[in-house]
Scaffold this active site. Structure first.
Site, PDB file in Angstrom:
ATOM      1  N   LEU A   1    -109.335   4.579 -90.050  1.00 54.11           N
ATOM      2  CA  LEU A   1    -108.977   4.373 -88.647  1.00 54.11           C
ATOM      3  C   LEU A   1    -109.687   5.355 -87.737  1.00 54.11           C
ATOM      4  CD1 LEU A   1    -105.131   4.018 -89.157  1.00 54.11           C
ATOM      5  CD2 LEU A   1    -106.655   2.204 -88.376  1.00 54.11           C
TER       6      LEU A   1
ATOM      7  N   HIS B   1    -111.511   9.715 -87.612  1.00 53.85           N
ATOM      8  CA  HIS B   1    -111.868  10.936 -88.313  1.00 53.85           C
ATOM      9  C   HIS B   1    -111.681  12.102 -87.361  1.00 53.85           C
ATOM     10  CE1 HIS B   1    -113.875  13.194 -91.394  1.00 53.85           C
ATOM     11  NE2 HIS B   1    -114.673  13.739 -90.491  1.00 53.85           N
ATOM     12  N   GLY B   2    -110.905  13.068 -87.769  1.00 54.01           N
ATOM     13  CA  GLY B   2    -110.683  14.234 -86.913  1.00 54.01           C
ATOM     14  C   GLY B   2    -111.388  15.451 -87.464  1.00 54.01           C
TER      15      GLY B   2
ATOM     16  N   SER C   1    -109.632  12.578 -92.420  1.00 55.75           N
ATOM     17  CA  SER C   1    -109.752  11.197 -91.970  1.00 55.75           C
ATOM     18  C   SER C   1    -108.392  10.518 -92.024  1.00 55.75           C
ATOM     19  CB  SER C   1    -110.716  10.445 -92.880  1.00 55.75           C
ATOM     20  OG  SER C   1    -111.985  11.022 -92.794  1.00 55.75           O
TER      21      SER C   1
ATOM     22  N   ASP D   1    -102.375  20.504 -78.038  1.00 57.24           N
ATOM     23  CA  ASP D   1    -103.643  19.771 -78.172  1.00 57.24           C
ATOM     24  C   ASP D   1    -103.521  18.358 -77.588  1.00 57.24           C
ATOM     25  OD1 ASP D   1    -106.284  19.462 -78.849  1.00 57.24           O
ATOM     26  OD2 ASP D   1    -105.929  19.024 -80.955  1.00 57.24           O
TER      27      ASP D   1
HETATM   28  N1  ATP Z   1    -100.651   6.900 -86.685  1.00 55.36           N
HETATM   29  C1  ATP Z   1    -101.871   6.420 -86.435  1.00 55.36           C
HETATM   30  N2  ATP Z   1    -102.053   5.096 -86.311  1.00 55.36           N
HETATM   31  C2  ATP Z   1    -103.265   4.585 -86.064  1.00 55.36           C
HETATM   32  N3  ATP Z   1    -104.367   5.323 -85.895  1.00 55.36           N
HETATM   33  C3  ATP Z   1    -104.259   6.650 -86.000  1.00 55.36           C
HETATM   34  C4  ATP Z   1    -103.007   7.273 -86.284  1.00 55.36           C
HETATM   35  N4  ATP Z   1    -103.196   8.604 -86.324  1.00 55.36           N
HETATM   36  C5  ATP Z   1    -104.502   8.797 -86.071  1.00 55.36           C
HETATM   37  N5  ATP Z   1    -105.151   7.634 -85.879  1.00 55.36           N
HETATM   38  C6  ATP Z   1    -106.588   7.446 -85.585  1.00 55.36           C
HETATM   39  O1  ATP Z   1    -107.331   8.383 -86.297  1.00 55.36           O
HETATM   40  C7  ATP Z   1    -108.137   9.145 -85.407  1.00 55.36           C
HETATM   41  C8  ATP Z   1    -108.278  10.538 -85.939  1.00 55.36           C
HETATM   42  O2  ATP Z   1    -107.070  11.212 -85.796  1.00 55.36           O
HETATM   43  P1  ATP Z   1    -106.941  12.745 -86.077  1.00 55.36           P
HETATM   44  O3  ATP Z   1    -105.638  13.186 -85.559  1.00 55.36           O
HETATM   45  O4  ATP Z   1    -107.252  13.017 -87.488  1.00 55.36           O
HETATM   46  O5  ATP Z   1    -108.161  13.352 -85.299  1.00 55.36           O
HETATM   47  P2  ATP Z   1    -108.442  13.631 -83.774  1.00 55.36           P
HETATM   48  O6  ATP Z   1    -107.167  13.837 -83.041  1.00 55.36           O
HETATM   49  O7  ATP Z   1    -109.351  12.570 -83.266  1.00 55.36           O
HETATM   50  O8  ATP Z   1    -109.239  14.974 -83.890  1.00 55.36           O
HETATM   51  P3  ATP Z   1    -108.659  16.372 -84.329  1.00 55.36           P
HETATM   52  O9  ATP Z   1    -107.724  16.201 -85.452  1.00 55.36           O
HETATM   53  O10 ATP Z   1    -109.889  17.087 -84.699  1.00 55.36           O
HETATM   54  O11 ATP Z   1    -107.974  16.878 -83.125  1.00 55.36           O
HETATM   55  C9  ATP Z   1    -107.440   9.052 -84.069  1.00 55.36           C
HETATM   56  O12 ATP Z   1    -108.334   9.210 -83.015  1.00 55.36           O
HETATM   57  C10 ATP Z   1    -106.846   7.653 -84.109  1.00 55.36           C
HETATM   58  O13 ATP Z   1    -107.767   6.723 -83.642  1.00 55.36           O
END
Ligand code: ATP
Length: 652
Positions: A92, A94-95, A99, A215
């Site tokens: 979905l 990658h942060g 992932s 954040d």
């Molecule tokens: N519960 C969820 N349902 C659907 N998609 C999700 C969910 N949680 C996260 N995502 C998707 O995964 C992506 C990555 O999330 P994640 O929290 O790992 O990283 P981020 O917030 O983009 O970056 P970082 O963690 O570095 O702050 C998000 O941008 C979102 O699109």
């Protein structure tokens, strides 16, 4: 008669029989004893292994206790099956630290979002895992993404968080990347803003103890199937401690000073971490503070997709993003050493080992890059005269041949000069001029107990009076605190492993995300709810304008002034043209509501944290329970005139 002697014979024969029995028993006893000892040893070993496993499991997942009964523990193999072995097609997003995969539980067909923390390279992923897990017990609101469960194996360093699946993913993804049609109607955007405000209100005012998210940004705002917004990703969240808040609210400078004096800004920040983090062991790398990776994306509408060799920038196509950089903002050690070297606001410029040398600084790197992105070549009509300009030679009182020679030399130098350098040089000139001016005004770096934002406010006022702006200063102004990028972690440079995010990625550890981070916190200050309020302000502007906070196009200079969303909003506020911020793709716009939202955003973006409204007040303003606010003074148009709202105050 001889029989009379028989008993003694018998008696004489009996002892050997006993002896035989004893011998026989003795022979049996030995193996029995050996067996008993072996069994005891086996039992002891099994018990030790059991206790060890139990203890290590508790250390890995302390939250598995009764307080976390709502949080289910999943086996890793089940999650692997649910996500088809973490297949890329199920990814979905990658942060910075892992992932997120879409998964379906085989038994119940329940959909999940499975976040696999990347914890092999650094402890930050593990820390965020524990942080999120420990906070989840306190969070129960329709505006928060529910954490369903987790899976952990400290030996294999596997840490997985399982959330409810948000069908429409993040605001970053739906609004900025996919530009979902559903989000083009004003009412949906407004309800997203309201949902986030309510979520933050819940965290700040209804949680006990209150929680600071730390954040807030579009990729952490998730949208369910009906586009209802929920706040997610509590990896950087903190519980608010009383002393911390009092200190900040009363402007208690001495406390901050103490913290600085004993060089423990890091400790100060750590003091608001959760207990689980305290328990985490620190590696050598970590003791230097784990990296705060930031990915700053900038638009380049003309650049062809390529990776810049100097910067490693991936330039996107029209309205796509160029990955700017992943940089570690700082290490705790740097922070401590920085404190003496000037104002907090400058801290991120000074992350480079070549402290003091202009050439090696991150600032140069950033400026160089921005210059490169804005204009690939020096403009023909140079908008700032270079001191080495050919014309200056005419002033030399030397012979004409000498003049010609020098002219030729300079022409050659300018011909050979890399096109991207002009911008950097001019910026440095600007900076030097500014410093000189500052010196003249007698503004020393010592603050005499004054908070930096108070000094800032004075400067803003002075600027307002003068109504003049340097060509570059005004542009960077909006990023006084938020546009902070530090040195890359050496490991990251070496590996080239740049974590991608939905947009502007997080800066894990104790800060937030570039552009969204409150200026007072970015410089190593104290984290308060007002930091969230600031980030909320940026988020609102992003939702209303449908664009990123920093968006540089390779188009003319007229576009350049819009590049920094916050500066642009400030400019528009000064000119009384706030509605120009609204995304042109929005239909069925309610102008009053839009003005209200922008004004609230500007209130949140005030430099002084104490002037920013609380989330409770913001929810009341949005719902019409209180009168709409006046534009903050620092953004008010000159001559001052308030925007006229139709009163939305509900009749009670
Ligand atoms: N519960 C969820 N349902 C659907 N998609 C999700 C969910 N949680 C996260 N995502 C998707 O995964 C992506 C990555 O999330 P994640 O929290 O790992 O990283 P981020 O917030 O983009 O970056 P970082 O963690 O570095 O702050 C998000 O941008 C979102 O699109």
């Amino acid at each position: 008669m001889p029989s009379r002697f028989s008993p003694p014979e018998i008696a004489a024969e009996t002892p050997p029989q006993h002896h035989r029995h004893f011998h026989k028993n003795f022979h049996l006893l030995l193996p029995l004893l050996a067996a008993a000892v072996t069994i005891t040893l086996i039992l002891l070993t099994v018990l030790t292994i059991f206790i060890y496993r139990k203890l290590s499991r508790n250390r890995t997942a302390p939250s598995e206790s009764s307080s976390h009964c709502h949080c289910r523990r999943f086996s890793y193999s089940l999650l692997r099956r649910a996500t088809s072995s973490f297949s890329p097609s199920n990814r979905l997003g990658h942060g910075g630290f892992g992932s997120v995969y879409k998964g379906t539980l085989p038994s119940s067909a329940q959909h999940l979002a499975v976040k696999v923390m990347n914890s092999t390279d650094s402890l930050q992923g593990e820390r965020e895992f524990h942080n999120e897990l420990s906070l989840s017990r306190a969070l129960d609101s329709p505006h928060i993404v529910p954490l369903i469960g987790f899976s952990s194996d400290s030996r294999r360093r596997r840490f997985v968080l399982v959330y409810e699946l948000m069908e429409n993913r993040s605001v970053q993804d739906a609004l900025l990347d996919r530009k979902c049609e559903e989000l083009m109607g004003w009412s949906r955007r407004f309800s997203v803003i309201e949902d986030v405000a309510k979520g933050l209100e819940y965290l700040h005012h209804f949680c006990d103890p209150p929680v600071i998210h730390g954040d807030i940004k579009p990729s952490n705002i998730l949208l369910d199937g009906e586009f209802k917004a929920k706040i997610g990703d509590f990896g950087l969240a903190r519980l608010k401690t009383e002393d911390l808040v009092e200190g900040l609210e009363e402007g208690e400078v001495s406390r901050k000073k103490d913290v600085e004096d004993n060089g423990s800004i890091l400790e100060e920040t750590e003091s608001v971490l959760t207990g689980f983090e305290e328990g985490a062991s620190l590696t050598v790398a970590d003791s230097h503070r784990s990296p705060e990776s930031c990915v700053l994306r900038v638009l380049d509408s003309e650049a062809s997709p390529a990776l810049s060799p100097e910067t490693g920038l991936e330039k996107g196509s029209v309205l796509s993003e160029g990955l700017f950089d992943k940089v570690s903002v700082e290490s705790g050690r740097d922070l401590v050493s920085n404190k003496k070297g000037g104002s907090r606001r400058d801290w991120w410029w000074k992350q480079d080992p070549g402290i003091g040398s202009e050439s090696g600084r991150v600032k140069d790197y950033v400026m160089e890059w921005i210059g490169n992105e804005i204009k690939k070549e020096r403009p023909k009509n140079e908008w700032l005269a270079s001191p080495s300009s050919v014309d200056n030679i005419n002033d030399c009182k030397v012979s004409s041949s000498c003049v010609e020679q020098k002219k030729e030399k300079i022409r050659k130098k300018e011909r050979d000069r890399k096109p991207r350098e002009w911008w950097k040089e001019e910026f440095c000139e600007e900076l030097t001029k500014k410093k000189k001016k500052k010196k003249k005004r007698g503004l020393s770096s010592s603050n005499n107990g004054e908070l930096w934002w108070q000094r800032d406010e004075e400067m803003v006022e002075r600027k307002k009076k003068k109504n003049s702006k340097g060509s570059i200063d005004w542009w960077l102004e909006g990023f006084s605190g938020e546009f902070k990028i530090g040195r890359r972690n050496s490991q990251d440079w070496a590996s080239g492993d740049i974590p991608k995010s939905g947009g502007i990625s997080s800066t894990p550890s104790m800060r937030g995300t570039v552009c969204y981070i409150a200026p007072e916190y970015g410089g190593g200050g104290l984290l308060s709810e007002k930091c969230d309020v600031y980030s909320f302000g940026v988020l609102v502007l992003v939702i209303i304008s449908g664009r990123r906070p920093l968006q540089v196009t390779a188009s003319p200079m007229s576009e350049f002034e819009r590049a920094n969303l916050i500066s642009w909003a400030r400019q528009l506020a000064h000119n009384g043209r706030l509605l120009e911020l609204v995304d042109p793709s929005i239909h069925s716009l309610d102008k009053d509501q839009a003005l209200l939202c922008i004004t609230i955003a500007l209130l949140c973006l005030q430099r002084s944290p104490s002037k920013r409204p609380t989330m409770k007040e913001i929810v009341e303003m949005l719902s019409g329970e209180t009168e709409p606010p006046h534009l903050p003074f620092e953004f008010s148009p000159s001559p001052p005139s308030n925007f006229l709202f139709k009163s939305r105050k509900k009749a009670r």
